[in-house]
Scaffold this motif. Structure first.
Motif, PDB file in Angstrom:
ATOM      1  N   CYS A   7     -14.166  -4.740   2.555  1.00  0.00           N
ATOM      2  CA  CYS A   7     -13.668  -3.420   2.948  1.00  0.00           C
ATOM      3  C   CYS A   7     -13.737  -2.505   1.725  1.00  0.00           C
TER       4      CYS A   7
ATOM      5  N   SER B 137       0.834  -1.208   0.000  1.00  0.00           N
ATOM      6  CA  SER B 137       0.000   0.000   0.000  1.00  0.00           C
ATOM      7  C   SER B 137       0.872   1.263   0.000  1.00  0.00           C
TER       8      SER B 137
ATOM      9  N   LEU C  87      -5.913   1.808  -0.782  1.00  0.00           N
ATOM     10  CA  LEU C  87      -5.275   1.940   0.518  1.00  0.00           C
ATOM     11  C   LEU C  87      -4.256   3.076   0.462  1.00  0.00           C
ATOM     12  N   ASP C  88      -4.285   3.922   1.509  1.00  0.00           N
ATOM     13  CA  ASP C  88      -3.412   5.101   1.481  1.00  0.00           C
ATOM     14  C   ASP C  88      -2.067   4.858   2.150  1.00  0.00           C
TER      15      ASP C  88
ATOM     16  N   LEU D 139     -11.833  -0.013   1.011  1.00  0.00           N
ATOM     17  CA  LEU D 139     -10.487   0.274   0.529  1.00  0.00           C
ATOM     18  C   LEU D 139      -9.750  -1.038   0.284  1.00  0.00           C
TER      19      LEU D 139
ATOM     20  N   ASP E 157      -5.789   1.774   7.843  1.00  0.00           N
ATOM     21  CA  ASP E 157      -6.528   1.163   6.727  1.00  0.00           C
ATOM     22  C   ASP E 157      -6.184  -0.319   6.586  1.00  0.00           C
TER      23      ASP E 157
END
Length: 431
Positions: A205, A172, A185-186, A207, A191
């Protein structure tokens, strides 16, 4: 006569061998009746077998002995085996034997006090007095949600999830450096944690990784957890109705969630108060007769019904108790019966007068009765063994709140934790 000489058998044969015929002399037996007065009319037939079985077993053997001696029987009846009262006087069978009002009595348990005033003649039958209960469900004594996997499997699951979380965090981060997407995802641990929790709980989810590397890790995570989830769920279904084998001693019984009771007979009240060993005394003081409450003594029918409903240990004579269980329980209800000895007694013997002139005569004839197989025949007619489970009956049983207690507790903790987390988030945003 030998060579015209009359032989004197009084010198060559003992008195017991010559005295085999009492010429109709009256011998008295005292019988204990505790269940019903109808027992007097059914001492040696096959009617009302669930009443006073030990009395019938005793009488049938004594009747044969009296017939072998050509004696006339006389029957006396009492309501108790015989215990000392506060003044030191004996009651029941022992009182009749001490006063020479009877020659034999119903099978009686050995006690030191009785052995001082009577003689025990022979063992003509057997019975036992024990705690009987149905094994409690496993969910009542253990957390079934922790049992399906061994500690090594739980550790492997944790390592698998932790490894996937690390790889997802790395991928991610890498994806975030290449570009951003609303559903991507950041690269934060928060997250990744949400995605991992969703995978563990078989949820999705919003994300998720957008690149092949991250998706491969996510796919492997979901496949592994799906297989584990299927195995876990199957084990839970089995464990929900599985009986527990954790109650096998008096200590286990005392610490178990079972309620206690005893058949309402005098010998139960006597031995519960007589035994002072710590575990046995604690069972009586805390479970049978708690201070300030009515003692838990029940009739045989009431006690057996409580055992059938479960989570109840009943101290009873096995012979009539098992006969009632055979008549009233369903087949699947006989499969998990357990018995634990509380009194730790020997098989009872027939009592007789102290130093009776007929003592050796009785002993010899009771040995003959046993060796001829008559005693075994009487025993098979009246004795009821522990009910056997057929193993072929499957029944539906519902799941109760107790079975789901750990899951409901986890839900409650989550509900209580959510407002606290909300307050922390609000405080973090403002500060």
């Amino acid at each position: 006569m030998k060579y015209g000489i009359i032989e004197d058998y009084t010198e060559t044969k003992p008195l017991l061998v010559r005295r085999k015929d009492l010429k109709g002399h009256t011998l008295t037996m005292v019988n204990v009746i505790v269940d019903s007065n109808d027992t007097r009319q059914h001492l040696d037939d096959r009617l009302q077998l669930h009443q006073d079985s030990i009395t019938k077993m005793s009488y049938m053997a004594v009747k044969i002995c009296f017939e072998m001696l050509n004696a006339t029987e006389r029957l006396v009846f009492t309501h108790t085996w015989g215990y000392r009262d506060k003044q030191g006087n004996w009651q029941g069978i022992i009182d009749h034997l001490i006063k020479n009002e009877a020659d034999l009595g119903t099978l009686t348990i050995f006690t030191q006090e009785r052995m001082e005033v009577i003689d025990y003649i022979a063992m003509v039958g057997s019975t036992s007095v024990r705690f009987v209960f149905r094994e409690p469900p496993l969910s009542y004594v253990s957390n079934i949600f922790a049992l399906p996997f061994s500690s090594s499997v739980w550790l492997a699951c944790f390592v698998c999830v932790l490894g996937c979380a690390v790889f997802l965090y790395i991928t991610s981060k890498w994806e975030a450096s290449l570009g951003s997407h609303p559903l991507q995802l950041d690269g934060s641990w928060a997250d990744v944690l949400i995605l991992i929790i969703g995978a563990v709980l078989q949820q999705g989810c919003t994300l998720e990784p957008r690149r092949a590397a991250g998706r491969c890790v996510t796919l492997l995570l979901f496949v592994a957890l799906t297989i584990l989830y299927a195995a876990y769920s199957a084990n839970i279904v089995v464990l929900l109705r599985a009986p527990s084998s954790s109650v096998r001693s008096l200590t286990d019984l005392l610490n178990s969630p079972l309620k206690f009771g005893a058949s309402d007979f005098e010998y139960n009240r006597y031995f519960f108060k007589k035994l002072n060993e710590p575990i046995r005394k604690a069972i009586y003081d805390k479970k049978i007769a708690p201070k300030g409450q009515k003692p838990n003594f029940y009739s045989m029918n009431e006690g057996i019904e409580k055992v059938r409903k479960g989570l109840f240990a009943f101290h009873m004579e096995l012979n009539p108790g098992y006969r009632l269980i055979q008549e009233t329980y369903q087949e699947d209800e006989k499969c998990d019966l357990v018995e634990i000895d509380y009194i730790n007694e020997m098989d009872p013997w027939l009592p007789g007068q102290k130093n009776s002139p007929f003592k050796d005569l009785f002993k010899i004839n009771f040995i003959k009765i046993r060796e001829s197989g008559l005693q075994a025949c009487i025993h098979h007619r009246l004795h009821v063994p522990k009910p056997k489970c057929s193993g072929t009956v499957s029944t539906f049983s519902s799941v109760g709140i107790t079975d789901m207690y750990p899951g409901m507790l986890a839900t409650l903790y989550g509900m209580l934790l959510a407002p606290a987390v909300l307050l922390l988030e609000i405080a973090y945003k403002r500060l």
